[in-house]
Design a protein around this motif. Structure first.
Motif: not given
Length: 291
Positions: A59-65, A234-239, A247-248, A251-257
Motif C-alpha cells: 500500500v505504501a509504495v503507491v499511497v505515499v508518493p 487518526l483524523s481527530s489527532l491532526g487537529d 501525515v495522518l 498513515v490511515g490509508q496505509i493501515l486500513v488498505g
C-alpha cells in the motif's frame, strides 16, 4: 415431476453436489470452508497480523508518493493567493484571494484523476497480495505491482463502472445504491483472480452475491465501521495543522488498505466456497495462470 416442477426422486434426497477436484496423488481435496460474518472479519485480522509488513509495503509504495503529489498540486501549485494589506500606519491584515473557478476546477480534476489511478493500482496490487496471503503463499511485492500495472486498464474500467452504477442508484432514493453496492462488491476480485473484464466482472459479482445478499451486506457494514473508527481517530489527532493532517491521512490509508482488501478477498472466496466448493489448489492455479 412433482407439483413444484422439480424432478421427483420418489421421496429420496436429491443427488449430492459434485465431488471436489482431486489433489496431487489422486486424493480428493477439501473445499475451502464457508465463513460467517465473524469468521470473515477475524480471518482478515489474523492474515493481516501474519503478513503485516509485506501488505503495508504494497500500500505504501503507491499511497505515499501520490498523496504527496496530490497535496502539492492542491495546496501549493493551486493554493489561494495571500497578501498583506496595510489598513493603518500600525496595523495590517492578511487577505486571502480565492482561486479562480478554472484553477479550482483544474486542481479538482487532477486530484480526482490521481485518486482514480491510485485506487485502481492499489485495488489490483493489494487484492492480489491479499489473495496470496489468504491461501498461505508469500506476498510478492514486485509480482503484485507487475500484475497491477498490466491489468490497470481492466481494473480501472470495472471500478468506474461500479462507481457510476452505485452513484446512479444512490441518486434514486439511496436504497438502489446500497443494493448495487452490495451486489457488485466482489467485481474487482473477479478481475484479479479470474481475469473477468468489464460487464463480465459485474455479472460475476452479481451471480455470486445474489443468493447471499445479507451476508455480504453485514460483512461490508462491519468492515466499513472498523475502517471508519480507525480513520476517524487518526483524523481527530491532526487537529488543524495541515502537515499533520497529511501525515495522518497517509498513515490511515496505509493501515486500513490491507484490511479492506483482505475483507473483500475473503468475502469473494467465501462466496465461491458456498457456490462452487472452491479449493486452495484451484485458487492457486487461477492466480498462477494470470501471474
Amino acid at each position: 415431476m412433482n407439483r413444484d416442477g422439480n424432478p421427483d426422486h420418489g421421496g429420496a434426497p436429491p443427488p449430492p453436489l459434485p465431488a471436489p477436484p482431486l489433489a496431487a496423488g489422486g486424493q480428493s481435496q477439501a473445499a475451502m470452508p464457508p465463513r460467517d460474518l465473524g469468521g470473515v472479519i477475524s480471518a482478515a485480522f489474523a492474515i493481516y497480523r501474519r503478513n503485516a509488513g509485506p501488505l503495508l509495503l504494497v500500500v505504501a509504495v503507491v499511497v505515499v508518493p501520490l498523496s504527496l503529489l496530490s497535496f502539492l498540486i492542491t495546496y501549493v501549485a493551486f493554493a489561494p493567493a495571500k497578501k498583506t494589506v496595510v489598513t493603518a500606519p500600525t496595523t495590517s491584515s492578511l487577505v486571502v484571494q480565492p482561486r479562480s473557478g478554472i484553477a479550482a476546477l483544474f486542481a479538482g480534476g487532477i486530484a480526482i484523476a490521481i485518486g482514480a489511478i491510485t485506487s485502481a493500482i492499489l485495488q489490483a496490487a493489494v487484492i492480489r497480495a491479499a489473495a496470496q496471503a489468504t491461501i498461505g503463499d508469500p506476498v510478492d511485492l514486485q509480482a503484485s505491482y507487475r500484475w497491477a500495472l498490466r491489468r490497470f486498464g481492466s481494473v480501472l474500467l470495472v471500478a468506474i463502472m461500479v462507481t457510476v452504477l452505485v452513484t446512479i442508484g444512490f441518486a434514486l432514493l439511496v436504497i438502489p445504491g446500497i443494493v448495487l453496492l452490495v451486489l457488485l462488491a466482489v467485481s474487482i476480485p473477479a478481475v484479479v483472480v479470474e481475469g473477468a473484464r468489464g460487464t463480465e466482472a459485474l455479472a460475476r459479482s452479481w451471480n455470486l452475491v445474489k443468493g447471499h445478499f445479507w451476508h455480504v451486506f453485514g460483512v461490508g457494514l462491519v468492515a466499513l465501521l472498523i475502517v471508519g473508527v480507525v480513520t476517524g481517530i487518526l483524523s481527530s489527532l491532526g487537529d488543524s495543522h495541515l502537515a499533520a493532517r497529511l501525515v495522518l491521512q497517509i498513515v490511515g490509508q496505509i493501515l486500513v488498505g490491507p484490511f479492506s482488501a483482505l475483507v473483500t478477498v475473503l468475502l469473494y472466496f467465501d462466496l465461491r466456497a458456498r457456490v462452487e466448493r472452491l479449493t486452495p489448489d484451484r485458487l492457486r492455479a487461477e492466480l498462477a495462470a494470470r501471474a
